[in-house]
Scaffold this motif. Structure first.
Motif, PDB file in Angstrom:
ATOM      1  N   TYR A 164      67.226 -12.180   3.148  1.00  0.00           N
ATOM      2  CA  TYR A 164      68.270 -12.980   3.774  1.00  0.00           C
ATOM      3  C   TYR A 164      67.639 -13.812   4.896  1.00  0.00           C
ATOM      4  O   TYR A 164      66.615 -13.417   5.480  1.00  0.00           O
ATOM      5  N   PRO A 165      68.190 -14.970   5.205  1.00  0.00           N
ATOM      6  CA  PRO A 165      67.531 -15.953   6.085  1.00  0.00           C
ATOM      7  C   PRO A 165      66.994 -15.419   7.409  1.00  0.00           C
ATOM      8  O   PRO A 165      65.854 -15.688   7.773  1.00  0.00           O
ATOM      9  N   THR A 166      67.792 -14.656   8.157  1.00  0.00           N
ATOM     10  CA  THR A 166      67.307 -14.187   9.460  1.00  0.00           C
ATOM     11  C   THR A 166      66.167 -13.182   9.299  1.00  0.00           C
ATOM     12  O   THR A 166      65.294 -13.085  10.162  1.00  0.00           O
ATOM     13  N   ALA A 167      66.163 -12.448   8.199  1.00  0.00           N
ATOM     14  CA  ALA A 167      65.071 -11.505   7.944  1.00  0.00           C
ATOM     15  C   ALA A 167      63.778 -12.252   7.685  1.00  0.00           C
ATOM     16  O   ALA A 167      62.704 -11.831   8.103  1.00  0.00           O
ATOM     17  N   THR A 168      63.869 -13.362   6.976  1.00  0.00           N
ATOM     18  CA  THR A 168      62.681 -14.174   6.706  1.00  0.00           C
ATOM     19  C   THR A 168      62.059 -14.655   8.004  1.00  0.00           C
ATOM     20  O   THR A 168      60.828 -14.619   8.179  1.00  0.00           O
ATOM     21  N   LYS A 169      62.884 -15.093   8.943  1.00  0.00           N
ATOM     22  CA  LYS A 169      62.373 -15.561  10.230  1.00  0.00           C
ATOM     23  C   LYS A 169      61.670 -14.438  10.981  1.00  0.00           C
ATOM     24  O   LYS A 169      60.610 -14.629  11.574  1.00  0.00           O
ATOM     25  N   ARG A 170      62.262 -13.240  10.951  1.00  0.00           N
ATOM     26  CA  ARG A 170      61.657 -12.122  11.666  1.00  0.00           C
ATOM     27  C   ARG A 170      60.345 -11.698  11.025  1.00  0.00           C
ATOM     28  O   ARG A 170      59.377 -11.369  11.703  1.00  0.00           O
ATOM     29  N   LEU A 171      60.315 -11.724   9.695  1.00  0.00           N
ATOM     30  CA  LEU A 171      59.102 -11.342   8.977  1.00  0.00           C
ATOM     31  C   LEU A 171      57.974 -12.317   9.272  1.00  0.00           C
ATOM     32  O   LEU A 171      56.831 -11.920   9.514  1.00  0.00           O
ATOM     33  N   MET A 172      58.286 -13.603   9.274  1.00  0.00           N
ATOM     34  CA  MET A 172      57.278 -14.616   9.571  1.00  0.00           C
ATOM     35  C   MET A 172      56.794 -14.478  11.010  1.00  0.00           C
ATOM     36  O   MET A 172      55.604 -14.643  11.296  1.00  0.00           O
TER      37      MET A 172
END
Length: 216
Positions: free
Chosen positions: A127-135
């Motif tokens: 999900y979008p916010t998870a992608t940001k945190r992972l990056m």
């Protein structure tokens, strides 16, 4: 047709998901389970394309453990985690367990359908916010390394990392440290798991960042 198994300890949730997914022309729910052990047996027997897996299931094997076991038994199976846990720790543990995707139960139906189709096609989905945190975490690791993981290594494990990264074989490492080859292999396996590394080149890069490649 995407064949799915639903794994959740709440019968009402499973029922709602079945109604939603079976209404789609390209999806079919072929099985359901209430905990991880049952999910593994079900997947081995029915061979679905995607397993939609909850994380917290108190009356049996949890979703993370089941996902890891399923990926080992069925490498081509896509496991999509569907959970209430909007938490970095669960997210990263799910990825390391081999999950193909991670989505929240609060996500819109269309987003869930998109996630299922994505992992079924062999892609990863977050999900979008998870992608940001992972990056963000990935960038932090590139810049400074994962110090918390490094601190979990024993002195012997750090010695093994240094020698392996320098190109020594397991036998040569064993001879230098006066231990058995089997012990070296055990240390290497533990190190790779602790540092979340999969290949020797990744290990070399990690050792370089940590200053473990000082040749004397």
């Amino acid at each position: 047709m995407i064949k799915l198994c639903i794994v959740d300890d709440h019968a009402v949730v499973r029922s709602g998901l079945m109604m939603l997914l079976n209404a789609k022309e390209d999806m079919e729910v072929i099985g359901e389970a209430s905990e991880g052990n049952e999910a593994i047996e079900l997947a081995l027997r029915l061979r679905p394309d995607v397993v939609l897996m909850d994380l917290s299931m108190p009356n049996g094997k949890d979703g993370l453990s089941a996902a890891k076991d399923l990926k080992q038994a069925l490498p081509d199976l896509a496991v999509l985690i569907l959970t209430m846990h909007d938490d970095d720790e669960y997210l990263f543990r799910a990825i390391h367990a081999g999950a193909s995707g991670y989505i929240l139960k609060t996500a819109p139906h269309e987003e869930l359908l998109k996630a299922i189709r994505s992992v079924a096609a062999g892609h990863a989905y977050l999900y979008p916010t998870a992608t940001k945190r992972l990056m963000s975490q990935y960038v932090d690791q590139l810049q400074g390394g994962d110090s918390s993981s490094f601190d979990t290594l024993s002195d012997r494990e750090k010695e093994v990392v240094s020698l392996v990264a320098k190109g020594y074989s397991n036998k040569e490492v064993a001879e230098q440290l006066v231990i058995s080859v089997k012990t070296v292999e055990s240390h290497k396996s533990n190190v790779m798991e602790k540092l979340h590394l999969k290949t020797r080149p990744e290990l070399v890069k990690y050792a370089m960042k940590k200053g473990l490649l000082n040749f004397e």
